[in-house]
Write a protein that holds these residues in place. Structure first.
Motif, PDB file in Angstrom:
ATOM      1  N   PHE A  94      17.590   7.887   2.365  1.00 31.28           N
ATOM      2  CA  PHE A  94      16.464   8.561   3.013  1.00 31.28           C
ATOM      3  C   PHE A  94      15.526   7.512   3.571  1.00 31.28           C
ATOM      4  O   PHE A  94      15.295   6.479   2.939  1.00 31.28           O
ATOM      5  N   VAL A  95      15.024   7.773   4.780  1.00 31.75           N
ATOM      6  CA  VAL A  95      14.011   6.912   5.397  1.00 31.75           C
ATOM      7  C   VAL A  95      12.714   7.709   5.453  1.00 31.75           C
ATOM      8  O   VAL A  95      12.665   8.791   6.046  1.00 31.75           O
ATOM      9  N   SER A  96      11.674   7.198   4.833  1.00 34.09           N
ATOM     10  CA  SER A  96      10.443   7.961   4.681  1.00 34.09           C
ATOM     11  C   SER A  96       9.566   7.900   5.931  1.00 34.09           C
ATOM     12  O   SER A  96       9.708   7.012   6.779  1.00 34.09           O
ATOM     13  N   ASP A  97       8.648   8.844   6.033  1.00 31.01           N
ATOM     14  CA  ASP A  97       7.533   8.726   6.954  1.00 31.01           C
ATOM     15  C   ASP A  97       6.595   7.642   6.405  1.00 31.01           C
ATOM     16  O   ASP A  97       6.732   7.226   5.243  1.00 31.01           O
ATOM     17  N   PRO A  98       5.633   7.193   7.184  1.00 33.15           N
ATOM     18  CA  PRO A  98       4.706   6.159   6.691  1.00 33.15           C
ATOM     19  C   PRO A  98       3.920   6.626   5.469  1.00 33.15           C
ATOM     20  O   PRO A  98       3.468   7.769   5.398  1.00 33.15           O
ATOM     21  N   GLN A 128       0.372  -0.250   4.415  1.00 29.37           N
ATOM     22  CA  GLN A 128       1.030   0.855   5.099  1.00 29.37           C
ATOM     23  C   GLN A 128       2.477   0.469   5.374  1.00 29.37           C
ATOM     24  O   GLN A 128       2.745  -0.557   5.996  1.00 29.37           O
ATOM     25  N   ILE A 129       3.389   1.302   4.903  1.00 28.83           N
ATOM     26  CA  ILE A 129       4.822   0.972   4.936  1.00 28.83           C
ATOM     27  C   ILE A 129       5.641   2.213   5.253  1.00 28.83           C
ATOM     28  O   ILE A 129       5.119   3.326   5.266  1.00 28.83           O
ATOM     29  N   PHE A 130       6.931   2.019   5.491  1.00 30.41           N
ATOM     30  CA  PHE A 130       7.888   3.097   5.300  1.00 30.41           C
ATOM     31  C   PHE A 130       8.996   2.557   4.402  1.00 30.41           C
ATOM     32  O   PHE A 130       9.182   1.339   4.276  1.00 30.41           O
ATOM     33  N   VAL A 131       9.692   3.464   3.744  1.00 27.37           N
ATOM     34  CA  VAL A 131      10.696   3.103   2.743  1.00 27.37           C
ATOM     35  C   VAL A 131      12.086   3.482   3.226  1.00 27.37           C
ATOM     36  O   VAL A 131      12.302   4.588   3.732  1.00 27.37           O
ATOM     37  N   VAL A 132      13.014   2.554   3.074  1.00 31.57           N
ATOM     38  CA  VAL A 132      14.437   2.821   3.284  1.00 31.57           C
ATOM     39  C   VAL A 132      15.071   2.812   1.894  1.00 31.57           C
ATOM     40  O   VAL A 132      15.081   1.775   1.227  1.00 31.57           O
ATOM     41  N   ALA A 133      15.547   3.967   1.435  1.00 32.37           N
ATOM     42  CA  ALA A 133      16.048   4.086   0.059  1.00 32.37           C
ATOM     43  C   ALA A 133      17.493   4.573   0.045  1.00 32.37           C
ATOM     44  O   ALA A 133      17.914   5.343   0.917  1.00 32.37           O
TER      45      ALA A 133
END
Length: 212
Positions: free
Chosen positions: A89-93, A102-107
């Motif tokens: 899943f790739v998150s929104d900011p 401020q980030i987004f996550v690649v999980a």
């Protein structure tokens, strides 16, 4: 469209890298001490586009390559992978609980040797870094790249005052005519074009493509 394809390839690369790391034997062991030790080992070997790696167990407890701990059980990416069974899943900011940035996550899920999901591995990308990447994408002589979250929030833009401060619908109210129609189009279509007129009267043609 070309710029969005470059961004899509970049994010696909992030996903592939996180997936590959999630499958090492140290994580498959399920031993949380081994997980922590392996993250410590990775701390000086990160992809330069990543701020950090972190693991999260089934109760949401996380540990990072920055040696920080906390809980992410309420995060969308955790719910999508651990509770809904997605592979990645790739998150929104979001605002990082580890760094406050401020980030987004690649999980990606972590599975044991039998294939059972036992946690997740995440990598964080700062929006500052992501904007630098997007700004390096050249579109003609005067074109520029921008990235918009599913909510309409601007997450990458040459004007850093816009990042996480402006929604495309805010710009419509600020005399960027056509932004509302642009946002409606990107919700309905995978790709296309929209015309806008900036407050200074300059007309722009926006090319868009959804990044899935």
């Amino acid at each position: 469209i070309k710029g969005s394809e470059e961004i899509e390839r970049l994010i696909e690369g992030f996903i592939y890298e996180v997936k590959a790391v999630s499958q090492v034997k140290e994580f498959k062991s399920g031993d949380k001490k081994v997980w922590d030790d392996y993250l410590d080992y990775l701390s000086d070997k990160l992809n330069p586009n990543f701020e950090m790696y972190f693991t999260a167990t089934l109760d949401g407890s996380f540990y990072t390559t920055l040696k920080q701990r906390g809980n992410v059980a309420d995060r969308e990416y955790f719910n999508e992978i651990i509770n809904k069974g997605k592979d990645f899943f790739v998150s929104d900011p979001i605002v990082s609980r580890a760094t406050g940035r401020q980030i987004f996550v690649v999980a990606h899920k972590i599975t044991d040797f039998t294939g059972k999901t036992i946690g997740l591995l995440g990598a964080t990308v700062t929006l500052d870094n992501f904007t630098d990447i997007v700004n390096n994408i050249k579109i003609g002589k005067t074109g520029y790249g921008l990235a918009i979250a599913s909510s309409g929030m601007i997450i990458a833009h040459p004007n850093k005052d816009f990042i996480m401060q402006k929604n495309v619908l805010d710009l419509e109210k600020e005399n960027f005519k056509g932004m509302k129609e642009f946002f409606e189009n990107i919700q309905k279509y995978d790709n296309g074009t929209s015309k806008i007129v900036r407050g200074d009267g300059v007309k722009e043609l926006l090319f868009f493509k959804k990044i899935k």
